[in-house]
Design a protein around this motif. Structure first.
Motif, PDB file in Angstrom:
ATOM      1  N   VAL A  38     -25.080  56.900 -29.865  1.00  0.00           N
ATOM      2  CA  VAL A  38     -23.993  57.446 -30.677  1.00  0.00           C
ATOM      3  C   VAL A  38     -22.795  56.507 -30.609  1.00  0.00           C
ATOM      4  CG1 VAL A  38     -22.434  59.404 -31.010  1.00  0.00           C
ATOM      5  CG2 VAL A  38     -24.785  59.792 -30.202  1.00  0.00           C
ATOM      6  N   PRO A  39     -22.432  55.854 -31.718  1.00  0.00           N
ATOM      7  CA  PRO A  39     -21.287  54.946 -31.697  1.00  0.00           C
ATOM      8  C   PRO A  39     -19.973  55.717 -31.650  1.00  0.00           C
ATOM      9  CG  PRO A  39     -22.167  55.097 -33.912  1.00  0.00           C
ATOM     10  CD  PRO A  39     -23.091  55.898 -33.040  1.00  0.00           C
ATOM     11  N   LEU A  40     -18.968  55.096 -31.050  1.00  0.00           N
ATOM     12  CA  LEU A  40     -17.640  55.692 -30.960  1.00  0.00           C
ATOM     13  C   LEU A  40     -16.598  54.676 -31.397  1.00  0.00           C
ATOM     14  CD1 LEU A  40     -17.870  57.318 -27.403  1.00  0.00           C
ATOM     15  CD2 LEU A  40     -17.850  58.572 -29.571  1.00  0.00           C
ATOM     16  N   GLU A  41     -15.540  55.151 -32.034  1.00  0.00           N
ATOM     17  CA  GLU A  41     -14.386  54.328 -32.325  1.00  0.00           C
ATOM     18  C   GLU A  41     -13.402  54.451 -31.166  1.00  0.00           C
ATOM     19  OE1 GLU A  41     -14.133  52.345 -34.864  1.00  0.00           O
ATOM     20  OE2 GLU A  41     -15.945  53.035 -35.887  1.00  0.00           O
ATOM     21  N   GLN A  42     -12.645  53.401 -30.946  1.00  0.00           N
ATOM     22  CA  GLN A  42     -11.685  53.427 -29.841  1.00  0.00           C
ATOM     23  C   GLN A  42     -10.718  54.602 -29.955  1.00  0.00           C
ATOM     24  OE1 GLN A  42      -9.259  49.883 -29.406  1.00  0.00           O
ATOM     25  NE2 GLN A  42      -9.384  50.064 -27.186  1.00  0.00           N
ATOM     26  N   SER A  60     -19.302  50.239 -22.880  1.00  0.00           N
ATOM     27  CA  SER A  60     -18.711  49.106 -23.578  1.00  0.00           C
ATOM     28  C   SER A  60     -19.258  47.833 -22.953  1.00  0.00           C
ATOM     29  CB  SER A  60     -17.183  49.124 -23.468  1.00  0.00           C
ATOM     30  OG  SER A  60     -16.621  47.968 -24.064  1.00  0.00           O
ATOM     31  N   ALA A  61     -19.838  46.963 -23.794  1.00  0.00           N
ATOM     32  CA  ALA A  61     -20.400  45.691 -23.337  1.00  0.00           C
ATOM     33  C   ALA A  61     -21.392  45.886 -22.199  1.00  0.00           C
ATOM     34  CB  ALA A  61     -19.275  44.745 -22.910  1.00  0.00           C
ATOM     35  N   GLY A  85      -7.290  60.729 -18.958  1.00  0.00           N
ATOM     36  CA  GLY A  85      -6.940  59.908 -20.108  1.00  0.00           C
ATOM     37  C   GLY A  85      -7.197  58.432 -19.925  1.00  0.00           C
ATOM     38  N   ARG A  86      -7.882  58.065 -18.840  1.00  0.00           N
ATOM     39  CA  ARG A  86      -8.188  56.655 -18.592  1.00  0.00           C
ATOM     40  C   ARG A  86      -9.669  56.477 -18.298  1.00  0.00           C
ATOM     41  NH1 ARG A  86      -3.685  54.468 -14.462  1.00  0.00           N
ATOM     42  NH2 ARG A  86      -4.084  56.450 -13.399  1.00  0.00           N
ATOM     43  N   LEU A  87     -10.107  55.233 -18.340  1.00  0.00           N
ATOM     44  CA  LEU A  87     -11.509  54.894 -18.130  1.00  0.00           C
ATOM     45  C   LEU A  87     -11.714  54.354 -16.719  1.00  0.00           C
ATOM     46  CD1 LEU A  87     -12.144  53.080 -21.524  1.00  0.00           C
ATOM     47  CD2 LEU A  87     -13.078  55.303 -20.862  1.00  0.00           C
ATOM     48  N   LEU A  88     -12.685  54.928 -16.005  1.00  0.00           N
ATOM     49  CA  LEU A  88     -13.025  54.468 -14.667  1.00  0.00           C
ATOM     50  C   LEU A  88     -14.336  53.698 -14.729  1.00  0.00           C
ATOM     51  CD1 LEU A  88     -12.371  57.703 -12.549  1.00  0.00           C
ATOM     52  CD2 LEU A  88     -10.744  55.963 -13.290  1.00  0.00           C
ATOM     53  N   SER A  99     -11.752  46.559 -25.895  1.00  0.00           N
ATOM     54  CA  SER A  99     -11.821  46.396 -27.347  1.00  0.00           C
ATOM     55  C   SER A  99     -13.083  46.967 -27.973  1.00  0.00           C
ATOM     56  CB  SER A  99     -11.709  44.912 -27.698  1.00  0.00           C
ATOM     57  OG  SER A  99     -12.750  44.161 -27.083  1.00  0.00           O
ATOM     58  N   GLY A 100     -14.067  47.357 -27.155  1.00  0.00           N
ATOM     59  CA  GLY A 100     -15.298  47.906 -27.714  1.00  0.00           C
ATOM     60  C   GLY A 100     -16.234  46.804 -28.215  1.00  0.00           C
TER      61      GLY A 100
END
Length: 213
Positions: A136-140, A154-155, A164-167, A184-185
């Motif tokens: 399932v693709p996601l937009e930033q 991502s990558a 609200g942040r990515l770990l 940047s995705g």
């Protein structure tokens, strides 16, 4: 050498020293004589996540644990419940009964009913990466709206959303948090959509101590 029984968020099974907080299974997928995996990665659609300690039970990991003297289920291990949910597992109704009931209510939308185990298993089997679910693709711009505990890719690397942040995820724990605007995705969803919806409906998974928000 470590046994091949550590699960990453994508549902792949690795041989690494780190074990994590939870165990679980997908049926019998190992040879107890060699303590190695067969080529298949599940024998049931019921992929569950269990407590490592339950009563006075003791098991020989990837050994002979059934009452008949056979293999019994194959013990898999997860960094935390967030990881297990991302891989497509659900809480066990036997050793994690209250958590399983909470998950089943949230899976059904939190509107007064509970999803049954067969309903959840059928849905998850169609959606999780390791059993052939669609990517399932996601937009930033979608990332901040995802529920806490969702995992994205991502990558080729897995990240868990918290505060609200990515770990960034690893077998040994989570790295320093990053803002959702720092990558940047492109991005894809790792956690099955039905599980992400359960998280949005209020299910609160157990995090590893390294998770920081």
């Amino acid at each position: 050498m470590p046994l091949q029984n550590r699960v990453d968020p994508f549902g792949a099974i690795h041989a690494v020293p780190a074990r994590g907080l939870f165990t679980g299974n997908r049926g019998v997928i190992h040879d107890p004589a060699t303590r190695t995996l067969f080529s298949r990665r599940w024998t049931t659609r019921a992929w569950i996540v269990c407590d490592c300690a339950f009563g006075n039970r003791r098991r020989e990991v990837m050994g002979k644990n059934s009452r008949s003297g056979g293999a019994g289920w194959t013990e898999l291990f997860f960094l935390d419940e967030v990881t297990a949910l991302a891989a497509g597992h659900r809480p066990c109704f036997y050793c994690r009964h209250e958590r399983a009931l909470s998950f089943a209510r949230c899976f059904a939308g939190g509107e007064g009913r509970r999803a049954t185990a067969p309903e959840m298993d059928a849905r998850l089997h169609k959606e999780r990466r390791a059993s052939g679910g669609a990517v399932v693709p996601l937009e930033q711009v979608q990332l901040p709206a995802l529920p806490e505990g969702t995992m994205v890719e991502s990558a080729g690397r897995a990240y868990a959303l918290r505060g609200g942040r990515l770990l960034p995820w690893a077998f040994t724990g989570y790295g320093a948090p990053r803002g959702t605007d720092r990558l940047s995705g492109p991005f894809t969803l790792i956690t099955p959509p039905a599980t992400a919806a359960a998280l949005a409906s209020g299910y609160r998974p157990v995090w590893h101590d390294t998770a920081r928000s």
